[in-house]
Write an enzyme that holds these catalytic residues in place. Structure first.
Site, PDB file in Angstrom:
ATOM      1  N   GLY A 189       0.826  -1.212   0.000  1.00  0.00           N
ATOM      2  CA  GLY A 189       0.000   0.000   0.000  1.00  0.00           C
ATOM      3  C   GLY A 189       0.857   1.258   0.000  1.00  0.00           C
ATOM      4  CG  ASP A 190       3.463   1.842   3.276  1.00  0.00           C
ATOM      5  OD1 ASP A 190       2.319   2.253   3.564  1.00  0.00           O
ATOM      6  OD2 ASP A 190       4.190   1.221   4.073  1.00  0.00           O
TER       7      ASP A 190
END
Length: 341
Positions: free
Chosen positions: A295-296
């Site tokens: 996600g990052d």
């Protein structure tokens, strides 16, 4: 060309202690797969056990720092990104500084004399990750550090600012300062929902920051929790994305765009009351190493194109590319150069 210091991130720098564990380990410490929580007393022995019994890797992490490093990697312009957060004056802190400098990020850490550098246990089972963060020195960050002339200069220089929701647990007043500065100076301010517990237990500070956001990122679980907390009575991710994008805004210069990832399912982008869906390039199961940082990395890839004023489609494509690279490697790491075209 992207100029120096275009993108600024602020957050909780943590050294990831990453290991492949088994279901029994998760049960023992009462942690669930694919979740992110703050360490409680019952989790404290876990860090030692990981280091002693498992094959661990140490990787400089923390959600915002991961995204900034990935954006820096995608941009390949030295010092295009900068980052602030709190570390300890210790071995892990030195490791963090070395790692970030190698990544080409201009870091201005606050260094706490008495508290150790924060760590995050990354427990991997079947490629899915569960995170348990012991913030330690990351929790000691104060807005006094941000206000120092050499640090506030980074804020002034930046045109885009990104902060993960995790930082709401540490220094909401720092977030507010930067958010108000962004609104007053027509800059792009982005945040991430980050974890269900942020939406549940840090609702007030999250709601205070939300009007200033031009981009809100999150995944489907966080979006559904946000909806539940606000009594919206819908589990439909598209509807939730639209509702978040329509949340009142503190400055009318930019409209808000909500970007929700859903693992292997299409990404939802809500803007102007409408949703566009973007398919994800699926990875064969055997190529998946771990989802930590996916996600990052998506956000980092997305921001790398946003700061170049590329269309949203390109931003999403870059986000998917970066996430795809990261999940084929251990932790939030990447090859020397991107091959994104």
């Amino acid at each position: 060309m992207v100029s120096e210091g275009t993108l600024l991130g602020m957050g909780n720098p943590l050294l990831d202690i990453s290991a492949v564990v088994d279901e029994d380990f998760l049960k023992k410490y009462d942690i669930t797969s694919n979740n992110a929580i703050l360490a409680e007393d019952k989790h404290k022995p876990m860090y030692q056990e990981l280091a002693e019994k498992y094959n661990v890797e140490y990787i400089a992490g923390g959600a915002t720092q991961n995204s900034i490093k990935v954006a820096q990697w995608m941009l390949q312009v030295p010092g295009a990104t900068s980052y602030m957060g709190g570390i300890g004056k210790d071995k892990f802190g030195e490791e963090m500084k070395k790692n970030s400098k190698l990544a080409g990020v201009n870091v201005h850490y606050y260094e706490d004399e008495t508290t150790p550098t924060g760590t995050c246990a990354v427990c991997i089972v079947g490629g899915e990750r569960s995170l348990v963060a012991n913030l330690a020195a990351a929790n000691c960050y104060k807005s006094d550090h941000l206000k120092r002339p050499e640090n506030w200069a980074l804020v002034e220089k930046a045109k885009y600012i990104y902060i993960a929701g995790f930082f709401l647990t540490v220094s909401p007043d720092s977030i507010q300062l930067v958010a108000e500065h962004s609104a007053a100076n027509n800059k792009i301010f982005s945040m991430n929902l980050s974890a269900p517990f942020i939406c549940e237990f840090f609702r007030d500070v999250q709601e205070k920051a939300l009007p200033y956001t031009d981009f809100v990122f999150g995944n489907e679980t966080e979006a559904r929790t946000f909806s539940k907390v606000h009594g919206w009575e819908t589990d439909n991710v598209e509807e939730i994305a639209v509702k978040i994008s329509q949340w009142p805004k503190a400055s009318g210069t930019h409209k808000r765009i909500t970007v929700i990832t859903q693992g292997a399912d299409p990404i939802c982008v809500a803007e102007d009351g409408k949703v566009k869906k973007f398919p994800v390039k699926l990875l064969p199961k055997e190529k998946l190493v771990d989802t930590n940082g996916a996600g990052d990395a998506f956000v980092g890839g997305f921001l790398s194109q946003l700061v170049q004023e590329k269309p949203i489609e390109e931003c999403v494509r870059a986000g998917c590319y970066a996430a795809n690279v990261i999940i084929q490697r251990s932790g939030c790491t990447y090859p020397e150069k991107p091959d994104f075209h």
